[in-house]
Design a protein around this motif. Structure first.
Motif, short mmCIF file in Angstrom:
data_model
loop_
_atom_site.label_atom_id
_atom_site.label_comp_id
_atom_site.label_asym_id
_atom_site.label_seq_id
_atom_site.Cartn_x
_atom_site.Cartn_y
_atom_site.Cartn_z
N ASN A 4 -18.63 -39.02 19.89
CA ASN A 4 -19.59 -39.85 20.61
C ASN A 4 -19.05 -41.27 20.76
O ASN A 4 -18.94 -42.00 19.76
CB ASN A 4 -20.92 -39.86 19.87
N PRO A 5 -18.70 -41.69 21.98
CA PRO A 5 -18.19 -43.05 22.16
C PRO A 5 -19.29 -44.11 22.18
O PRO A 5 -19.01 -45.31 22.27
CB PRO A 5 -17.50 -42.97 23.53
N GLY A 6 -20.55 -43.67 22.12
CA GLY A 6 -21.67 -44.61 22.19
C GLY A 6 -22.06 -44.90 23.63
O GLY A 6 -21.29 -44.68 24.56
N ARG A 7 -23.28 -45.36 23.81
CA ARG A 7 -23.75 -45.69 25.15
C ARG A 7 -23.22 -47.04 25.60
O ARG A 7 -23.12 -47.98 24.80
CB ARG A 7 -25.29 -45.71 25.18
N PHE A 8 -22.92 -47.13 26.89
CA PHE A 8 -22.58 -48.40 27.52
C PHE A 8 -23.77 -48.84 28.37
O PHE A 8 -24.72 -48.08 28.59
CB PHE A 8 -21.31 -48.25 28.36
N PHE A 9 -23.71 -50.07 28.88
CA PHE A 9 -24.87 -50.62 29.56
C PHE A 9 -25.35 -49.72 30.70
O PHE A 9 -26.56 -49.50 30.87
CB PHE A 9 -24.55 -52.02 30.10
N PRO A 76 -26.09 -46.42 16.41
CA PRO A 76 -25.22 -45.53 17.18
C PRO A 76 -25.70 -45.30 18.61
O PRO A 76 -24.88 -45.01 19.50
CB PRO A 76 -25.26 -44.22 16.37
N ASP A 77 -26.99 -45.43 18.85
CA ASP A 77 -27.54 -45.17 20.18
C ASP A 77 -27.77 -46.44 21.00
O ASP A 77 -27.81 -46.38 22.23
CB ASP A 77 -28.89 -44.44 20.06
N ILE A 78 -27.94 -47.58 20.35
CA ILE A 78 -28.32 -48.80 21.06
C ILE A 78 -27.19 -49.83 21.07
O ILE A 78 -26.89 -50.42 22.10
CB ILE A 78 -29.59 -49.44 20.44
N THR A 226 -23.19 -48.91 12.14
CA THR A 226 -21.83 -48.58 12.55
C THR A 226 -21.35 -49.39 13.75
O THR A 226 -20.36 -49.01 14.39
CB THR A 226 -21.74 -47.08 12.89
N ALA A 227 -22.01 -50.49 14.08
CA ALA A 227 -21.59 -51.30 15.23
C ALA A 227 -20.14 -51.74 15.05
O ALA A 227 -19.73 -52.24 14.00
CB ALA A 227 -22.50 -52.52 15.37
N LYS A 228 -19.35 -51.57 16.11
CA LYS A 228 -17.91 -51.81 16.02
C LYS A 228 -17.57 -53.26 15.69
O LYS A 228 -16.57 -53.54 15.03
CB LYS A 228 -17.25 -51.39 17.33
N VAL A 229 -18.41 -54.19 16.16
CA VAL A 229 -18.11 -55.61 15.91
C VAL A 229 -18.16 -55.95 14.43
O VAL A 229 -17.61 -56.96 14.00
CB VAL A 229 -19.06 -56.54 16.68
N HIS A 230 -18.83 -55.11 13.62
CA HIS A 230 -18.94 -55.37 12.19
C HIS A 230 -17.84 -54.68 11.39
O HIS A 230 -17.52 -55.10 10.28
CB HIS A 230 -20.30 -54.90 11.66
N PHE A 231 -17.30 -53.59 11.93
CA PHE A 231 -16.35 -52.78 11.18
C PHE A 231 -14.90 -52.95 11.62
O PHE A 231 -13.99 -52.94 10.80
CB PHE A 231 -16.73 -51.30 11.30
N ASP A 232 -14.68 -53.04 12.92
CA ASP A 232 -13.35 -52.91 13.50
C ASP A 232 -12.83 -54.30 13.87
O ASP A 232 -13.27 -54.90 14.85
CB ASP A 232 -13.44 -52.00 14.73
N ALA A 233 -11.84 -54.78 13.11
CA ALA A 233 -11.31 -56.12 13.35
C ALA A 233 -10.54 -56.21 14.66
O ALA A 233 -10.25 -57.32 15.14
CB ALA A 233 -10.41 -56.54 12.19
N THR A 234 -10.20 -55.07 15.28
CA THR A 234 -9.48 -55.09 16.56
C THR A 234 -10.44 -55.11 17.75
O THR A 234 -10.00 -55.19 18.90
CB THR A 234 -8.56 -53.87 16.70
N PHE A 235 -11.75 -55.03 17.48
CA PHE A 235 -12.72 -54.90 18.56
C PHE A 235 -13.01 -56.23 19.24
O PHE A 235 -13.45 -56.26 20.38
CB PHE A 235 -14.01 -54.28 18.03
N ARG A 236 -12.79 -57.33 18.53
CA ARG A 236 -13.01 -58.66 19.09
C ARG A 236 -11.66 -59.33 19.38
O ARG A 236 -10.70 -59.14 18.62
CB ARG A 236 -13.81 -59.53 18.11
N PRO A 237 -11.58 -60.14 20.43
CA PRO A 237 -10.32 -60.80 20.76
C PRO A 237 -9.79 -61.69 19.64
O PRO A 237 -8.57 -61.86 19.50
CB PRO A 237 -10.68 -61.64 22.00
#
Length: 343
Positions: A4-9, A76-78, A226-237
């Motif tokens: 599941n890649p998650g929902r986009f806008f 995961p959904d929002i 599980t929001a990526k901005v909190h876990f994945d250091a590569t997700f933000r510039p």
């Protein structure tokens, strides 16, 4: 595709209803972890004996623990592909959360607005947390900026919901049986009752705390956020993990104990803004402003409406906005809430 890649806008639709996985049974362990992460020590949510003296069968779990648990279900959904969580409104705690309760969450999309850059948009949802008896425990609106997966994808017509500026005092829900007529101020930690606070009064809560990366990571895992901005250091510039806004809320609420020890239970979330990003290494200091006071029908129980502001250390006293009317860069959180207090 099984993942599941998650929902986009562009994946959201007005009126869309989402039942969130996975239900979670909470217990005393969550209380211990919550109190390990935050210097939380309000008596009603720390002591069974204190709670029984106030008419409850036992000590309920912390109100913000309930909020984080429900919030985490929705991520995961929002907000899996969120840029940032932006704000809250019309939040009400409708029933205490007790050890052994099983919580699930449901959200409805109530607003959508694409940003001018065409790369993201704002999604408004109303989320309800329910227990194992299908009783509503918590209900709130939040809005979040979400990335677009395909910039060329068509987007729905803009709808911005009309939200109340605050929950009316008459709509606050007081837990059944709550009675502050035998309230023990000495055990609670401070002598101040509702009548001791005046509208417009500002309180510097004195204490500060430095945000740690490890504690933030433990907190987001505890809430299954599980929001990526909190876990994945590569997700933000900038290669930095954004501190979960709820982590800042809980830390600020705990620090407000010094001066508001008798603001025992949060019962409404009127408005809230994560004014600027928070990162590990930032040191928080907190102040509050008394906005409103009200009586309730419960014996000895009053309600106090408070603005809770978290700022970075070094900010001028009671910093909020600059001359341009925008939040000062040192401001991390501006939260408007109701709490119950003996009068």
């Amino acid at each position: 595709m099984k993942t599941n890649p998650g929902r986009f806008f562009e994946d959201y639709r007005l009126g869309q209803s989402i039942d969130h996985a996975v239900p979670r049974t909470v217990g005393a362990g969550e209380r211990a972890l919550y109190h390990a992460l935050y210097p939380a020590r309000h008596a009603l949510q720390s002591s069974d004996e204190f709670a029984r003296a106030c008419g409850l069968p036992a000590s309920p779990l912390d109100d913000l623990l309930a909020f984080h648990t429900v919030f985490g279900k929705t991520v995961p959904d929002i907000s899996l592909n969120a840029v940032a969580n932006l704000g809250y409104a019309e939040g009400r705690w409708l029933a205490p959360l007790w050890p052994g309760d099983t919580i699930r969450a449901r959200s409805t999309v109530i607003g959508l607005k694409e940003n001018s850059n065409g790369a993201s948009g704002v999604v408004w949802v109303r989320t309800t947390g329910l227990n194992q008896r299908d009783e509503r425990v918590l209900d709130y609106v939040r809005w979040v900026m979400v990335r677009k997966g395909d910039r060329a994808a068509p987007v729905p017509q803009t709808v911005v919901p009309d939200l109340a500026p605050a929950v009316a005092a008459a709509d606050l829900v007081v837990p059944q049986g709550l009675d502050f007529t035998r309230y023990d101020f000495a055990q609670a930690g401070e002598p101040h009752r509702l009548s001791d606070y005046r509208i417009g009064e500002k309180i510097d809560h004195v204490d500060g705390v430095t945000i740690e990366e490890a504690e933030h990571m433990m907190a987001t895992r505890l809430w299954q956020n599980t929001a990526k901005v909190h876990f994945d250091a590569t997700f933000r510039p900038d290669g930095r993990r954004l501190i979960y806004g709820g982590h800042v809320i809980s830390m600020a609420r705990a620090l407000s104990f010094n001066g508001l020890a008798n603001a025992q239970m949060i019962v409404a979330l009127n408005a809230g803004a994560h004014a600027n990003p928070c990162f590990a290494g930032d040191t928080l200091r907190v102040w509050s402003e008394v906005l409103e006071k009200a009586e309730t029908l419960a014996p000895g129980v009053g309600a106090i409406r408070l603005r809770l502001v978290a700022v970075k250390a070094g900010a001028a006293p009671f910093t909020l906005r600059g001359e341009d009317g925008k939040y000062a860069p040192e401001v991390l959180l501006d939260l408007d809430y109701w709490a119950l207090m003996p009068f």
